[in-house]
Design a protein around this motif. Structure first.
Motif, PDB file in Angstrom:
ATOM      1  N   ALA A 186       6.367  23.393   3.177  1.00 49.86           N
ATOM      2  CA  ALA A 186       5.640  22.150   2.899  1.00 49.86           C
ATOM      3  C   ALA A 186       4.210  22.225   3.423  1.00 49.86           C
ATOM      4  O   ALA A 186       3.270  21.775   2.753  1.00 49.86           O
ATOM      5  CB  ALA A 186       6.374  20.953   3.504  1.00 49.86           C
ATOM      6  N   VAL A 187       4.040  22.786   4.610  1.00 51.79           N
ATOM      7  CA  VAL A 187       2.698  22.928   5.172  1.00 51.79           C
ATOM      8  C   VAL A 187       1.859  23.874   4.325  1.00 51.79           C
ATOM      9  O   VAL A 187       0.691  23.593   4.015  1.00 51.79           O
ATOM     10  CB  VAL A 187       2.769  23.435   6.628  1.00 51.79           C
ATOM     11  N   ALA A 188       2.450  24.994   3.905  1.00 51.09           N
ATOM     12  CA  ALA A 188       1.724  25.951   3.073  1.00 51.09           C
ATOM     13  C   ALA A 188       1.302  25.311   1.754  1.00 51.09           C
ATOM     14  O   ALA A 188       0.156  25.455   1.303  1.00 51.09           O
ATOM     15  CB  ALA A 188       2.588  27.186   2.811  1.00 51.09           C
ATOM     16  N   ILE A 189       2.213  24.587   1.125  1.00 52.25           N
ATOM     17  CA  ILE A 189       1.900  23.931  -0.152  1.00 52.25           C
ATOM     18  C   ILE A 189       0.836  22.859   0.048  1.00 52.25           C
ATOM     19  O   ILE A 189      -0.084  22.713  -0.781  1.00 52.25           O
ATOM     20  CB  ILE A 189       3.186  23.312  -0.753  1.00 52.25           C
ATOM     21  N   ALA A 190       0.918  22.097   1.134  1.00 51.83           N
ATOM     22  CA  ALA A 190      -0.088  21.068   1.400  1.00 51.83           C
ATOM     23  C   ALA A 190      -1.469  21.687   1.572  1.00 51.83           C
ATOM     24  O   ALA A 190      -2.474  21.157   1.070  1.00 51.83           O
ATOM     25  CB  ALA A 190       0.298  20.267   2.650  1.00 51.83           C
ATOM     26  N   LYS A 191      -1.540  22.818   2.261  1.00 49.97           N
ATOM     27  CA  LYS A 191      -2.830  23.487   2.444  1.00 49.97           C
ATOM     28  C   LYS A 191      -3.382  23.996   1.115  1.00 49.97           C
ATOM     29  O   LYS A 191      -4.583  23.869   0.829  1.00 49.97           O
ATOM     30  CB  LYS A 191      -2.679  24.644   3.436  1.00 49.97           C
ATOM     31  N   ILE A 192      -2.524  24.541   0.293  1.00 49.92           N
ATOM     32  CA  ILE A 192      -2.954  25.013  -1.023  1.00 49.92           C
ATOM     33  C   ILE A 192      -3.463  23.842  -1.858  1.00 49.92           C
ATOM     34  O   ILE A 192      -4.497  23.939  -2.534  1.00 49.92           O
ATOM     35  CB  ILE A 192      -1.789  25.727  -1.733  1.00 49.92           C
ATOM     36  N   ALA A 193      -2.743  22.737  -1.818  1.00 51.39           N
ATOM     37  CA  ALA A 193      -3.151  21.554  -2.587  1.00 51.39           C
ATOM     38  C   ALA A 193      -4.484  21.011  -2.084  1.00 51.39           C
ATOM     39  O   ALA A 193      -5.375  20.672  -2.873  1.00 51.39           O
ATOM     40  CB  ALA A 193      -2.072  20.472  -2.490  1.00 51.39           C
TER      41      ALA A 193
END
Length: 214
Positions: free
Chosen positions: A168-175
Protein backbone atom coordinates in the motif's frame (compact mmCIF):
# COMPACT_ATOMS: atom_id res chain seq x y z
CA UNK A 1 9.16 -6.88 10.68
CA UNK A 2 9.54 -10.54 9.84
CA UNK A 3 8.14 -10.59 6.31
CA UNK A 4 9.56 -7.91 4.04
CA UNK A 5 8.39 -9.42 0.75
CA UNK A 6 5.86 -7.72 -1.48
CA UNK A 7 2.53 -9.27 -2.33
CA UNK A 8 3.04 -8.99 -6.06
CA UNK A 9 0.33 -11.39 -7.09
CA UNK A 10 -3.41 -11.03 -6.65
CA UNK A 11 -4.61 -12.80 -3.55
CA UNK A 12 -7.97 -14.01 -2.37
CA UNK A 13 -8.26 -11.62 0.56
CA UNK A 14 -11.50 -9.67 0.56
CA UNK A 15 -11.18 -5.89 1.04
CA UNK A 16 -12.39 -4.87 4.47
CA UNK A 17 -14.60 -2.05 3.24
CA UNK A 18 -16.07 -0.56 0.11
CA UNK A 19 -16.91 3.00 -0.78
CA UNK A 20 -20.31 3.33 -2.40
CA UNK A 21 -21.22 6.93 -3.07
CA UNK A 22 -24.39 8.14 -4.74
CA UNK A 23 -23.36 11.34 -6.59
CA UNK A 24 -26.97 12.23 -7.32
CA UNK A 25 -27.45 13.30 -3.72
CA UNK A 26 -26.54 16.81 -2.60
CA UNK A 27 -25.83 18.32 0.78
CA UNK A 28 -27.70 21.60 0.79
CA UNK A 29 -26.61 22.85 4.19
CA UNK A 30 -24.36 25.47 2.63
CA UNK A 31 -25.26 25.15 -1.05
CA UNK A 32 -22.16 23.14 -1.77
CA UNK A 33 -22.07 19.73 -3.42
CA UNK A 34 -21.92 16.80 -1.08
CA UNK A 35 -22.69 13.14 -1.12
CA UNK A 36 -24.88 10.78 0.79
CA UNK A 37 -23.43 7.33 1.02
CA UNK A 38 -24.73 3.81 0.91
CA UNK A 39 -22.32 2.01 3.19
CA UNK A 40 -21.79 -1.71 3.11
CA UNK A 41 -20.27 -3.20 6.23
CA UNK A 42 -17.30 -5.47 6.37
CA UNK A 43 -17.57 -8.19 3.77
CA UNK A 44 -17.87 -11.78 4.87
CA UNK A 45 -17.11 -14.03 1.91
CA UNK A 46 -19.59 -12.37 -0.38
CA UNK A 47 -20.85 -14.82 -2.97
CA UNK A 48 -23.07 -13.20 -5.57
CA UNK A 49 -23.85 -13.92 -9.20
CA UNK A 50 -23.03 -10.90 -11.30
CA UNK A 51 -25.94 -10.13 -13.66
CA UNK A 52 -25.26 -10.72 -17.36
CA UNK A 53 -26.04 -7.10 -18.18
CA UNK A 54 -23.37 -5.98 -15.69
CA UNK A 55 -20.82 -8.31 -17.26
CA UNK A 56 -21.63 -6.99 -20.74
CA UNK A 57 -21.46 -3.38 -19.56
CA UNK A 58 -18.07 -4.14 -18.01
CA UNK A 59 -16.83 -5.58 -21.30
CA UNK A 60 -17.92 -2.56 -23.33
CA UNK A 61 -16.52 -0.07 -20.81
CA UNK A 62 -13.20 -1.91 -20.66
CA UNK A 63 -12.92 -1.94 -24.45
CA UNK A 64 -13.62 1.78 -24.61
CA UNK A 65 -11.11 2.54 -21.86
CA UNK A 66 -8.44 0.45 -23.59
CA UNK A 67 -8.76 2.65 -26.66
CA UNK A 68 -8.71 5.94 -24.76
CA UNK A 69 -5.94 8.50 -25.24
CA UNK A 70 -2.88 7.67 -23.18
CA UNK A 71 -1.29 9.99 -20.64
CA UNK A 72 2.46 10.35 -20.19
CA UNK A 73 3.64 9.21 -16.77
CA UNK A 74 7.15 8.81 -15.42
CA UNK A 75 7.89 5.18 -14.66
CA UNK A 76 11.59 5.50 -13.83
CA UNK A 77 12.46 2.97 -16.51
CA UNK A 78 10.33 0.25 -14.96
CA UNK A 79 8.89 -2.19 -17.45
CA UNK A 80 5.86 -2.99 -15.33
CA UNK A 81 3.94 -1.78 -12.32
CA UNK A 82 5.23 -4.78 -10.42
CA UNK A 83 8.80 -3.76 -11.14
CA UNK A 84 8.08 -0.17 -10.13
CA UNK A 85 6.63 -1.37 -6.82
CA UNK A 86 9.85 -3.25 -6.17
CA UNK A 87 11.82 -0.03 -6.69
CA UNK A 88 9.98 1.86 -3.95
CA UNK A 89 11.47 2.41 -0.51
CA UNK A 90 8.77 1.64 2.00
CA UNK A 91 10.74 2.11 5.21
CA UNK A 92 10.85 5.25 7.31
CA UNK A 93 8.20 7.72 8.40
CA UNK A 94 5.39 8.93 6.16
CA UNK A 95 3.78 12.33 5.85
CA UNK A 96 0.20 12.70 7.06
CA UNK A 97 -1.07 12.86 3.48
CA UNK A 98 0.84 9.71 2.55
CA UNK A 99 -0.51 7.93 5.62
CA UNK A 100 -4.05 8.79 4.54
CA UNK A 101 -3.50 7.63 0.98
CA UNK A 102 -1.69 4.42 1.87
CA UNK A 103 -4.30 3.66 4.54
CA UNK A 104 -7.09 3.96 1.98
CA UNK A 105 -5.27 1.65 -0.43
CA UNK A 106 -4.77 -0.80 2.42
CA UNK A 107 -8.35 -0.91 3.66
CA UNK A 108 -10.11 -0.62 0.31
CA UNK A 109 -8.03 -2.89 -1.90
CA UNK A 110 -5.46 -4.96 -0.02
CA UNK A 111 -5.18 -8.36 -1.62
CA UNK A 112 -6.30 -7.09 -5.03
CA UNK A 113 -3.99 -6.68 -8.01
CA UNK A 114 -1.47 -3.84 -8.05
CA UNK A 115 -3.48 -2.19 -10.83
CA UNK A 116 -6.59 -2.32 -8.65
CA UNK A 117 -4.75 -0.80 -5.71
CA UNK A 118 -3.34 1.97 -7.90
CA UNK A 119 -6.81 2.71 -9.25
CA UNK A 120 -8.11 3.24 -5.71
CA UNK A 121 -5.20 5.55 -4.88
CA UNK A 122 -5.72 7.62 -8.01
CA UNK A 123 -9.43 8.04 -7.23
CA UNK A 124 -8.49 9.63 -3.91
CA UNK A 125 -6.04 11.92 -5.70
CA UNK A 126 -8.57 12.82 -8.38
CA UNK A 127 -11.05 13.78 -5.69
CA UNK A 128 -8.53 16.01 -3.95
CA UNK A 129 -7.96 17.78 -7.29
CA UNK A 130 -11.69 18.22 -7.92
CA UNK A 131 -13.64 21.24 -6.58
CA UNK A 132 -16.43 18.83 -5.68
CA UNK A 133 -14.40 17.35 -2.83
CA UNK A 134 -12.00 18.50 -0.07
CA UNK A 135 -8.69 19.76 -1.45
CA UNK A 136 -6.38 17.45 0.50
CA UNK A 137 -5.94 13.69 0.52
CA UNK A 138 -6.76 13.42 4.21
CA UNK A 139 -9.75 15.69 3.69
CA UNK A 140 -11.04 13.32 1.02
CA UNK A 141 -10.43 10.22 3.10
CA UNK A 142 -12.00 11.62 6.26
CA UNK A 143 -14.90 13.35 4.52
CA UNK A 144 -18.06 12.39 6.38
CA UNK A 145 -19.83 9.25 5.20
CA UNK A 146 -17.48 8.46 2.36
CA UNK A 147 -15.32 5.53 3.41
CA UNK A 148 -16.80 2.90 5.67
CA UNK A 149 -13.46 2.00 7.25
CA UNK A 150 -13.38 5.47 8.83
CA UNK A 151 -15.27 5.08 12.08
CA UNK A 152 -15.87 7.86 14.56
CA UNK A 153 -13.50 10.01 12.55
CA UNK A 154 -10.61 7.57 12.95
CA UNK A 155 -8.78 5.07 10.77
CA UNK A 156 -8.48 1.59 12.29
CA UNK A 157 -5.13 0.29 13.46
CA UNK A 158 -2.94 -1.00 10.63
CA UNK A 159 -0.58 -3.94 10.91
CA UNK A 160 2.45 -2.14 9.49
CA UNK A 161 4.51 -5.28 9.57
CA UNK A 162 2.31 -6.95 6.98
CA UNK A 163 3.24 -7.13 3.30
CA UNK A 164 -0.16 -5.62 2.43
CA UNK A 165 0.87 -2.40 4.17
CA UNK A 166 4.22 -2.33 2.40
CA UNK A 167 2.45 -2.76 -0.92
CA UNK A 168 0.00 0.00 0.00
CA UNK A 169 2.83 2.39 0.82
CA UNK A 170 4.62 1.58 -2.44
CA UNK A 171 1.44 2.11 -4.47
CA UNK A 172 0.68 5.37 -2.64
CA UNK A 173 4.15 6.68 -3.45
CA UNK A 174 3.78 5.72 -7.10
CA UNK A 175 0.38 7.42 -7.24
CA UNK A 176 1.65 10.58 -5.52
CA UNK A 177 4.60 10.83 -7.92
CA UNK A 178 2.54 10.17 -11.06
CA UNK A 179 4.76 7.15 -11.51
CA UNK A 180 2.29 4.95 -13.37
CA UNK A 181 -0.98 5.60 -15.15
CA UNK A 182 -4.05 4.08 -13.57
CA UNK A 183 -6.22 2.00 -15.91
CA UNK A 184 -9.08 4.31 -14.89
CA UNK A 185 -7.26 7.62 -14.72
CA UNK A 186 -9.65 10.43 -13.79
CA UNK A 187 -12.22 8.21 -12.04
CA UNK A 188 -13.98 9.82 -9.06
CA UNK A 189 -16.29 7.01 -7.94
CA UNK A 190 -16.28 3.25 -7.57
CA UNK A 191 -18.40 0.50 -6.09
CA UNK A 192 -18.28 -3.28 -5.74
CA UNK A 193 -19.31 -5.34 -8.76
CA UNK A 194 -22.01 -7.22 -6.88
CA UNK A 195 -24.16 -4.12 -6.34
CA UNK A 196 -26.03 -2.04 -8.92
CA UNK A 197 -26.66 1.49 -7.60
CA UNK A 198 -27.93 2.72 -10.97
CA UNK A 199 -25.63 5.74 -11.16
CA UNK A 200 -26.04 8.11 -14.10
CA UNK A 201 -22.29 8.42 -14.57
CA UNK A 202 -19.69 7.62 -17.22
CA UNK A 203 -18.68 4.05 -16.57
CA UNK A 204 -14.97 3.63 -17.22
CA UNK A 205 -13.90 0.06 -16.49
CA UNK A 206 -13.90 -2.79 -14.01
CA UNK A 207 -10.76 -3.76 -12.13
CA UNK A 208 -10.87 -6.74 -9.81
CA UNK A 209 -13.96 -6.36 -7.62
CA UNK A 210 -14.69 -2.69 -8.38
CA UNK A 211 -16.42 -0.71 -11.12
CA UNK A 212 -15.04 2.78 -11.66
CA UNK A 213 -16.82 5.91 -12.91
CA UNK A 214 -16.00 9.49 -13.72
Amino acid sequence: MTDVSFALEAENDTPEAEIVVDPAMLDNDNNTPGFETVIFGEQQEVVAKIPEEVVEADRLANEEQAGAETVDFTNNGAGSLRELVKQQSVDGSLSKEMQCLAGTVYFESKGETLAGQLAVARVVMARAASPRFPNSLCGVVYQRKQFSFIRNGKMPRIDKGHRHWRNAVAIAKIAMNDGWKSPVEGALFFHARYVSPGWRLKRMATIDNHIFYR
